[in-house]
Motif scaffolding. Structure first.
Motif, PDB file in Angstrom:
ATOM      1  N   TYR A   1     -19.595 -24.097 -27.111  1.00 44.13           N
ATOM      2  CA  TYR A   1     -20.877 -24.100 -27.813  1.00 44.13           C
ATOM      3  C   TYR A   1     -21.329 -25.553 -27.968  1.00 44.13           C
ATOM      4  CZ  TYR A   1     -19.707 -19.267 -29.084  1.00 44.13           C
ATOM      5  OH  TYR A   1     -19.381 -17.930 -29.061  1.00 44.13           O
ATOM      6  N   THR A   2     -22.460 -25.889 -27.341  1.00 46.41           N
ATOM      7  CA  THR A   2     -22.958 -27.263 -27.309  1.00 46.41           C
ATOM      8  C   THR A   2     -24.270 -27.358 -28.082  1.00 46.41           C
ATOM      9  OG1 THR A   2     -21.991 -27.521 -25.100  1.00 46.41           O
ATOM     10  CG2 THR A   2     -23.599 -29.170 -25.801  1.00 46.41           C
ATOM     11  N   PRO A   3     -24.442 -28.395 -28.917  1.00 42.00           N
ATOM     12  CA  PRO A   3     -25.709 -28.542 -29.640  1.00 42.00           C
ATOM     13  C   PRO A   3     -26.899 -28.641 -28.685  1.00 42.00           C
ATOM     14  CG  PRO A   3     -24.037 -29.963 -30.602  1.00 42.00           C
ATOM     15  CD  PRO A   3     -23.454 -29.411 -29.336  1.00 42.00           C
ATOM     16  N   LYS A   4     -27.997 -28.007 -29.071  1.00 43.85           N
ATOM     17  CA  LYS A   4     -29.219 -28.073 -28.262  1.00 43.85           C
ATOM     18  C   LYS A   4     -29.915 -29.412 -28.394  1.00 43.85           C
ATOM     19  CE  LYS A   4     -30.091 -23.110 -28.170  1.00 43.85           C
ATOM     20  NZ  LYS A   4     -31.009 -21.986 -28.525  1.00 43.85           N
ATOM     21  N   ASP A   5     -29.584 -30.140 -29.429  1.00 41.99           N
ATOM     22  CA  ASP A   5     -30.128 -31.494 -29.601  1.00 41.99           C
ATOM     23  C   ASP A   5     -29.360 -32.435 -28.669  1.00 41.99           C
ATOM     24  OD1 ASP A   5     -31.025 -33.960 -30.360  1.00 41.99           O
ATOM     25  OD2 ASP A   5     -30.162 -33.885 -32.378  1.00 41.99           O
ATOM     26  N   HIS A   6     -30.029 -32.983 -27.663  1.00 43.67           N
ATOM     27  CA  HIS A   6     -29.382 -33.853 -26.672  1.00 43.67           C
ATOM     28  C   HIS A   6     -29.652 -35.334 -26.930  1.00 43.67           C
ATOM     29  CE1 HIS A   6     -28.347 -30.293 -24.378  1.00 43.67           C
ATOM     30  NE2 HIS A   6     -29.624 -29.905 -24.403  1.00 43.67           N
ATOM     31  N   SER A   7     -30.060 -35.659 -28.139  1.00 44.18           N
ATOM     32  CA  SER A   7     -30.408 -37.048 -28.436  1.00 44.18           C
ATOM     33  C   SER A   7     -29.189 -37.908 -28.736  1.00 44.18           C
ATOM     34  CB  SER A   7     -31.376 -37.104 -29.629  1.00 44.18           C
ATOM     35  OG  SER A   7     -30.740 -36.624 -30.812  1.00 44.18           O
ATOM     36  N   GLN A   8     -28.021 -37.302 -28.842  1.00 45.31           N
ATOM     37  CA  GLN A   8     -26.806 -38.060 -29.158  1.00 45.31           C
ATOM     38  C   GLN A   8     -25.612 -37.392 -28.483  1.00 45.31           C
ATOM     39  OE1 GLN A   8     -25.208 -37.348 -33.242  1.00 45.31           O
ATOM     40  NE2 GLN A   8     -27.180 -36.307 -33.578  1.00 45.31           N
ATOM     41  N   LYS A   9     -24.462 -38.064 -28.540  1.00 44.37           N
ATOM     42  CA  LYS A   9     -23.228 -37.507 -27.995  1.00 44.37           C
ATOM     43  C   LYS A   9     -22.378 -36.971 -29.141  1.00 44.37           C
ATOM     44  CE  LYS A   9     -23.111 -40.421 -23.866  1.00 44.37           C
ATOM     45  NZ  LYS A   9     -23.401 -39.295 -22.960  1.00 44.37           N
ATOM     46  N   TYR A  10     -21.614 -35.934 -28.843  1.00 49.37           N
ATOM     47  CA  TYR A  10     -20.862 -35.226 -29.873  1.00 49.37           C
ATOM     48  C   TYR A  10     -19.378 -35.164 -29.518  1.00 49.37           C
ATOM     49  CZ  TYR A  10     -25.525 -33.485 -31.082  1.00 49.37           C
ATOM     50  OH  TYR A  10     -26.852 -33.394 -31.415  1.00 49.37           O
ATOM     51  N   PRO A  11     -18.519 -35.179 -30.525  1.00 46.97           N
ATOM     52  CA  PRO A  11     -17.096 -34.938 -30.260  1.00 46.97           C
ATOM     53  C   PRO A  11     -16.842 -33.450 -30.034  1.00 46.97           C
ATOM     54  CG  PRO A  11     -17.459 -35.263 -32.604  1.00 46.97           C
ATOM     55  CD  PRO A  11     -18.795 -35.490 -31.938  1.00 46.97           C
ATOM     56  N   ILE A  12     -15.704 -33.160 -29.463  1.00 47.16           N
ATOM     57  CA  ILE A  12     -15.317 -31.780 -29.153  1.00 47.16           C
ATOM     58  C   ILE A  12     -14.261 -31.322 -30.151  1.00 47.16           C
ATOM     59  CG2 ILE A  12     -14.268 -30.267 -27.431  1.00 47.16           C
ATOM     60  CD1 ILE A  12     -15.278 -32.280 -25.294  1.00 47.16           C
ATOM     61  N   LEU A  13     -14.452 -30.150 -30.726  1.00 46.26           N
ATOM     62  CA  LEU A  13     -13.435 -29.518 -31.566  1.00 46.26           C
ATOM     63  C   LEU A  13     -12.865 -28.335 -30.792  1.00 46.26           C
ATOM     64  CD1 LEU A  13     -14.672 -29.458 -35.283  1.00 46.26           C
ATOM     65  CD2 LEU A  13     -12.480 -30.300 -34.427  1.00 46.26           C
ATOM     66  N   LEU A  14     -11.588 -28.410 -30.468  1.00 46.01           N
ATOM     67  CA  LEU A  14     -10.924 -27.415 -29.625  1.00 46.01           C
ATOM     68  C   LEU A  14      -9.994 -26.539 -30.455  1.00 46.01           C
ATOM     69  CD1 LEU A  14      -9.990 -26.247 -26.844  1.00 46.01           C
ATOM     70  CD2 LEU A  14      -8.368 -28.173 -26.736  1.00 46.01           C
ATOM     71  N   MET A  15     -10.081 -25.241 -30.242  1.00 42.83           N
ATOM     72  CA  MET A  15      -9.164 -24.285 -30.849  1.00 42.83           C
ATOM     73  C   MET A  15      -8.614 -23.382 -29.761  1.00 42.83           C
ATOM     74  SD  MET A  15      -8.661 -20.950 -32.136  1.00 42.83           S
ATOM     75  CE  MET A  15     -10.285 -20.230 -32.261  1.00 42.83           C
ATOM     76  N   ARG A  16      -7.291 -23.342 -29.633  1.00 44.94           N
ATOM     77  CA  ARG A  16      -6.621 -22.500 -28.628  1.00 44.94           C
ATOM     78  C   ARG A  16      -5.922 -21.351 -29.357  1.00 44.94           C
ATOM     79  NH1 ARG A  16      -2.567 -24.514 -25.540  1.00 44.94           N
ATOM     80  NH2 ARG A  16      -3.394 -23.441 -23.701  1.00 44.94           N
ATOM     81  N   THR A  17      -6.057 -20.131 -28.835  1.00 46.74           N
ATOM     82  CA  THR A  17      -5.568 -18.977 -29.578  1.00 46.74           C
ATOM     83  C   THR A  17      -5.045 -17.886 -28.651  1.00 46.74           C
ATOM     84  OG1 THR A  17      -6.226 -17.226 -31.137  1.00 46.74           O
ATOM     85  CG2 THR A  17      -7.912 -17.997 -29.603  1.00 46.74           C
TER      86      THR A  17
END
Length: 636
Positions: free
Chosen positions: A66-82
């Motif tokens: 799930y990626t933010p629709k706002d592309h004005s900045q870069k975002y970190p990734i939060l990963l959950m493995r299950t």
């Protein structure tokens, strides 16, 4: 969008808000639930995509991003493995929640990646329960959970647009195990991980065994569905149903441990066989002990647990302690609150069972500890760098505390000895001659672990009233006089019993209990009609299978009638016994069906038949040379 408007208005100065009210027409209150509003927000602000990420051996792991629709900045990734599947599947079928429990995460903006582990959900490959670390990986076919995590992160940072090449991991329970595995030989982009109630060792203290005792009710309920035949991306369809709310009666009627596979599992649940057949601390379990691999820790790590986590008190405490011992100077943090399993991720952490903690401890953790931790390490924002080494909740006083180490550096041992007449105090027994208390342990009538009917491992059992057990003839009770000042216990407990049995094996259960004064007021309101006057609150209870007293890999029978020592550590607590309360210790030889029944005959319990279960007379000695006791780690 309505929810977006509410957030923006809340930030306006009061004068502007008042002016806006004068100029705006009255609004109709929303009839949508918080879950519906959250789902709307996710669809409006995030784009979902699904990927099959290739591992080094060619197996592909399903990952929803799930990626933010706002592309004005870069975002970190939060990963959950299950292993529990990351549905709903389909790029247009959105999850109802993103990231950890606090909605601050999805409003702040992160890239959320949720992955089915190897062999689960829509991922390829073969699943293995608590797959051990492979310390000798030499080629692309040599894989383990750290390598799958490494390959996943490497692909994400190279292929997901708008990421800032900083990754965090989190997860509760089994996903917590994968979050801990990610820290082993970590990818350079992994900057922070939070294993929460992580599986660390399934024989010594996590989930399904405690000191060699099989936690029967929990193991049966879990594997009644997990690991059985079920569709790859749907709910379990072949779950075993007890068809009764009374687990005590169900398990007693099922009988010997060998009967479970014959009556219910029918060989369809591989790990049930592995769980019961590997009845000593052999290589199967040793290879799966994660503590030995938490070395060269690079990402910041925040281990999270609950003091009353019925499933896993052991994991977070021992992960933190192991990482601390092997990684001096690393950013290694412990959080412990008054929670049951995963209680810190629920909306309200004000109470557990009959015990109230006077504040919403879960909300505090989510907003003031977990969110700042990831915000700082993944975005460089906020004051997450000022979080303490240990952020822990003190029950009894109902206060949060910050320490620069756990247990606190100034903790001192206080020993409470067993005495005649059920007394408990700091004086070592003076008796020179043989002195003991005894009871008959009957496997046909084991001591229940709750005073009420339960269909499995009831989460509130860890704060339950123990008066029902104190009245049984097969439970020994020792207690202090009313305390003249507070006793603050902060750290591990040590049980030391000098015992004998007429059998050749026995279990020993030790319970530390806070006895409330007789005039303690009942809660108001009081829907369950509980009486708190004289309430015997379980603070910590732990069983030990006696044949492992010389080592978990070296079972040894008792010599009938011969005194021997059974000494073991009990998981940490942070609890204050208040002035006027009493400290109580109960000792018994069954705790059913929380723990499986010991036939009280030295043998492989999975091979026991009905006739192997025998009564035994158990003695607990209290002499000057054999002083049974409990040690408490205390602070002023």
């Amino acid at each position: 969008m309505r929810l977006r408007s509410i957030v923006l208005i809340a930030a306006l100065p009061l004068a502007m808000l008042a002016q806006g009210r004068r100029n705006a027409p009255p609004e109709t209150p929303s009839t949508k639930t918080p879950a519906e509003l959250r789902a709307e927000y996710i669809r409006e602000h995030y784009t979902k995509a699904e990927y099959q990420i290739p591992m080094r051996d060619g197996v592909k792991l399903f990952t929803a991003v799930y990626t933010p629709k706002d592309h004005s900045q870069k975002y970190p990734i939060l990963l959950m493995r299950t292993p529990y599947t990351v549905g709903p599947y389909g790029s247009d079928n959105y999850a109802g929640r993103l990231g950890p429990a606090s909605e601050k995460f999805m409003r702040e903006g992160f890239i959320f990646a949720n992955q089915d582990v190897r062999g689960k959900g829509r991922s390829e490959g073969t699943y293995m329960d608590i797959r051990p670390v492979n310390p000798n990986k030499r080629g692309p076919k040599d894989i383990d959970e750290p390598s799958d995590t490494y390959d996943t992160i490497d692909w994400l940072v190279k292929n997901i647009p708008d990421n800032n090449e900083r990754v965090g991991m989190y997860g509760i329970s089994y996903p917590g195990f994968y979050a801990a595995m990610g820290a082993v030989d970590a990818h350079p982009a992994l900057k922070a991980t939070s294993p929460q109630a992580p599986v660390i060792n399934w024989f010594i203290g996590d989930d399904f065994h405690h000191n060699g005792v099989l936690f029967l009710a929990h193991a049966f309920n879990f594997f009644s569905g997990f690991g059985r035949n079920h569709p790859p991306d749907g709910p379990n369809r072949d779950r075993i149903e007890m068809k009764t709310p009374d687990a005590y009666d169900f398990h007693l009627r099922t009988g010997a441990l060998a009967n479970y596979d014959e009556k219910y599992f029918h060989g369809q649940t591989e790990f049930w066989k592995e769980l019961t057949q590997n009845d000593t601390y052999n290589e199967f379990w040793k290879s799966r002990d994660l503590r030995q691999y938490v070395k060269n820790l690079k990402p910041a790590m925040m281990s999270v647990g609950g003091w009353f986590d019925a499933e896993d008190v052991f994991g977070p405490l021992n992960l933190y302690k192991s990482a601390e011992a092997q990684n001096p100077g690393a950013k290694n943090m412990l959080v412990e609150g008054p929670w049951s399993h995963g209680g810190w991720a629920r909306p309200d952490g004000t109470a557990l069972g009959n015990i109230n903690f006077a504040s919403n401890t879960s909300k505090f953790f989510q907003d003031d500890i977990e969110f700042p931790f990831f915000l700082f390490h993944l975005k460089g924002k906020g004051d997450g760098d000022k979080l303490p080494e240990a952020y822990v909740f003190e029950t009894g006083r109902n206060e949060w505390h910050k320490f620069d180490a756990w247990p606190p550096k100034d903790a001192k041992w206080k020993t409470l000895y067993f005495h005649a007449g059920g007394k408990l105090n700091t004086a070592q027994p003076a008796e020179k001659a043989e002195a003991f208390d005894e009871y008959v342990s009957d496997p046909a009538k084991p001591v229940p672990f709750t005073p009420y009917i339960a269909n499995g491992m009831s989460y509130p059992y860890m704060t339950d009233d123990q008066r029902f057990a104190a009245s049984r003839p097969d439970v020994l009770v020792y207690e202090t006089e009313p305390l003249e000042s507070d006793v603050r216990v902060a750290g591990p407990l040590k049980a030391s019993l000098f015992v004998s049995t007429t059998g050749t094996d026995s279990d020993w259960v030790v319970k530390l209990i806070d006895v409330f004064p007789g005039d303690t007021a009942d809660p108001q309101p009081n829907p369950t009609n509980v009486h708190m006057g004289g309430y015997q609150m379980l603070v910590r209870g732990e069983p030990f299978r006696g044949k492992f007293r010389k080592g978990f890999d070296k079972p040894e029978p008792f010599v009938p009638g011969k005194m021997d020592q059974v000494a073991f550590d009990m998981p940490d607590v942070f609890h204050t016994f208040r002035t006027g309360h009493r400290i109580m210790v109960q000792v018994q030889s069954s705790w059913y069906p929380l723990g499986d029944r010991n036939p009280q005959k030295f043998m492989k319990i999975q091979d026991a038949k009905a006739e192997d279960f025998v009564k035994a007379t158990e003695r607990v000695y209290r002499t000057n040379s054999a002083p049974s006791s409990i040690q408490l780690s205390t602070i002023d």
